[in-house]
Design a protein around this motif. Sequence first.
Motif, PDB file in Angstrom:
ATOM      1  N   LEU A  60       0.827  -1.210   0.000  1.00  0.00           N
ATOM      2  CA  LEU A  60       0.000   0.000   0.000  1.00  0.00           C
ATOM      3  C   LEU A  60       0.862   1.260   0.000  1.00  0.00           C
ATOM      4  O   LEU A  60       0.556   2.236  -0.705  1.00  0.00           O
ATOM      5  N   VAL A  61       1.951   1.238   0.787  1.00  0.00           N
ATOM      6  CA  VAL A  61       2.854   2.396   0.821  1.00  0.00           C
ATOM      7  C   VAL A  61       3.441   2.641  -0.560  1.00  0.00           C
ATOM      8  O   VAL A  61       3.521   3.788  -1.035  1.00  0.00           O
ATOM      9  N   ASN A  62       3.849   1.569  -1.229  1.00  0.00           N
ATOM     10  CA  ASN A  62       4.426   1.737  -2.567  1.00  0.00           C
ATOM     11  C   ASN A  62       3.374   2.186  -3.578  1.00  0.00           C
ATOM     12  O   ASN A  62       3.670   3.004  -4.471  1.00  0.00           O
ATOM     13  N   SER A  75       9.094  -5.333  -8.765  1.00  0.00           N
ATOM     14  CA  SER A  75       9.253  -4.518  -7.562  1.00  0.00           C
ATOM     15  C   SER A  75       8.266  -4.931  -6.473  1.00  0.00           C
ATOM     16  O   SER A  75       8.621  -5.008  -5.285  1.00  0.00           O
ATOM     17  N   PHE A  76       7.033  -5.219  -6.869  1.00  0.00           N
ATOM     18  CA  PHE A  76       6.044  -5.649  -5.880  1.00  0.00           C
ATOM     19  C   PHE A  76       6.399  -7.021  -5.307  1.00  0.00           C
ATOM     20  O   PHE A  76       6.160  -7.285  -4.122  1.00  0.00           O
ATOM     21  N   VAL A  77       6.956  -7.905  -6.130  1.00  0.00           N
ATOM     22  CA  VAL A  77       7.394  -9.204  -5.619  1.00  0.00           C
ATOM     23  C   VAL A  77       8.492  -9.011  -4.576  1.00  0.00           C
ATOM     24  O   VAL A  77       8.502  -9.651  -3.516  1.00  0.00           O
ATOM     25  N   ALA A  78       9.426  -8.118  -4.868  1.00  0.00           N
ATOM     26  CA  ALA A  78      10.502  -7.848  -3.911  1.00  0.00           C
ATOM     27  C   ALA A  78       9.944  -7.305  -2.599  1.00  0.00           C
ATOM     28  O   ALA A  78      10.408  -7.672  -1.508  1.00  0.00           O
ATOM     29  N   PRO A 155       2.586   2.106 -17.180  1.00  0.00           N
ATOM     30  CA  PRO A 155       2.689   1.062 -18.208  1.00  0.00           C
ATOM     31  C   PRO A 155       2.753  -0.321 -17.580  1.00  0.00           C
ATOM     32  O   PRO A 155       3.358  -0.512 -16.531  1.00  0.00           O
ATOM     33  N   ALA A 156       2.116  -1.277 -18.223  1.00  0.00           N
ATOM     34  CA  ALA A 156       2.134  -2.652 -17.721  1.00  0.00           C
ATOM     35  C   ALA A 156       3.535  -3.240 -17.866  1.00  0.00           C
ATOM     36  O   ALA A 156       4.087  -3.283 -18.965  1.00  0.00           O
ATOM     37  N   ASP A 157       4.102  -3.641 -16.759  1.00  0.00           N
ATOM     38  CA  ASP A 157       5.438  -4.235 -16.769  1.00  0.00           C
ATOM     39  C   ASP A 157       5.414  -5.496 -15.904  1.00  0.00           C
ATOM     40  O   ASP A 157       5.482  -5.436 -14.678  1.00  0.00           O
ATOM     41  N   TRP A 158       5.297  -6.649 -16.583  1.00  0.00           N
ATOM     42  CA  TRP A 158       5.253  -7.931 -15.892  1.00  0.00           C
ATOM     43  C   TRP A 158       6.571  -8.689 -16.038  1.00  0.00           C
ATOM     44  O   TRP A 158       6.627  -9.889 -15.767  1.00  0.00           O
ATOM     45  N   SER A 159       7.588  -8.004 -16.465  1.00  0.00           N
ATOM     46  CA  SER A 159       8.852  -8.684 -16.770  1.00  0.00           C
ATOM     47  C   SER A 159       9.506  -9.227 -15.502  1.00  0.00           C
ATOM     48  O   SER A 159       9.700  -8.511 -14.524  1.00  0.00           O
ATOM     49  N   MET A 160       9.822 -10.515 -15.558  1.00  0.00           N
ATOM     50  CA  MET A 160      10.543 -11.183 -14.481  1.00  0.00           C
ATOM     51  C   MET A 160      11.028 -12.523 -15.019  1.00  0.00           C
ATOM     52  O   MET A 160      10.238 -13.315 -15.542  1.00  0.00           O
ATOM     53  N   THR A 161      12.293 -12.778 -14.918  1.00  0.00           N
ATOM     54  CA  THR A 161      12.864 -13.993 -15.490  1.00  0.00           C
ATOM     55  C   THR A 161      12.434 -15.210 -14.675  1.00  0.00           C
ATOM     56  O   THR A 161      12.207 -15.126 -13.463  1.00  0.00           O
ATOM     57  N   TRP A 162      12.358 -16.350 -15.350  1.00  0.00           N
ATOM     58  CA  TRP A 162      11.997 -17.575 -14.648  1.00  0.00           C
ATOM     59  C   TRP A 162      13.085 -17.970 -13.661  1.00  0.00           C
ATOM     60  O   TRP A 162      12.800 -18.603 -12.640  1.00  0.00           O
ATOM     61  N   GLN A 163      14.336 -17.568 -13.938  1.00  0.00           N
ATOM     62  CA  GLN A 163      15.415 -17.859 -12.979  1.00  0.00           C
ATOM     63  C   GLN A 163      15.170 -17.132 -11.657  1.00  0.00           C
ATOM     64  O   GLN A 163      15.415 -17.691 -10.578  1.00  0.00           O
ATOM     65  N   SER A 164      14.666 -15.898 -11.747  1.00  0.00           N
ATOM     66  CA  SER A 164      14.384 -15.147 -10.519  1.00  0.00           C
ATOM     67  C   SER A 164      13.223 -15.760  -9.742  1.00  0.00           C
ATOM     68  O   SER A 164      13.258 -15.842  -8.511  1.00  0.00           O
TER      69      SER A 164
END
Length: 267
Positions: A60-62, A75-78, A155-164
């Motif tokens: 919520l803060v972010n 960023s939200f996953v982090a 902008p929609a940014d769903w980028s995240m590698t499968w390794q991560s």
Amino acid sequence: MTAVLDPTTSHLTHERTAIEQTPGIPFARLVRVELRKMVDTRAGRWMLIVMSAVSLLVVLVNLIWGDRESLNFSSFVALTTFPLIVLLPIVGIMAATAEWSQRTGLVTFTLEPRRVRVLLAKNLAGIILGLVVIAAAFAAAALATLIAITVRDVPADWSMTWQSVIGILAGMTIYVIQGLAFGFALLITPLAIVASILLPTIWSIASSISARLDTAGAWLDLNRTVEPLFSGTMSGENWAQLGTSSLVWIGIPMAIGAWRVLTREVK
């Protein structure tokens, strides 16, 4: 000469044979019981509530005050997984120390005298619960990203590698097992929580400010060796460093804890 059979001995032998032939508790049931014990107790329930509340708060803060560049899925996953680094090991500790802190060991080890199976069931249950919590964190991050796209018009940014993704799952699982190891080794919930947080933190600080300890820290600091796993940049040397630090912070406490659980008298 006619052999005389002792009816008492014959009866005990018959009972022992019957007990040995009786099927034990299915392992899947043991795992389900341990899972239920982790979420049914007041402490376990509140720990899950705290984890959810902290993750929700940082999201919520972010969403409200965060920069537009940080309103993306990675960023939200982090943000949602960061509190779990501290809180997930505590869940493992409470699972490992339940029989000794809540004095339920007599019931547990009477129903299942083979303590190795209970030990394995607790480890597997802790890992399963940890994976469920991490999956919920990913789902919360996805929901937060959708809200940011809709409300903040980013902008929609769903980028995240499968390794991560795999690295985060593996790294969080490592922290859960570390909590279990410290819990089994100490068998006292408050002491295990303090030790699991304080000892690695002290070593991380010492190895980062001392040039002499920096080289050793690269191999023995679990917090440092897990970082490439989270970022999905593991190399051959990184795997060796992760294995070495895991042996120190997980393998040794787990071995000590297994010995204590298997040999300690239940009162």
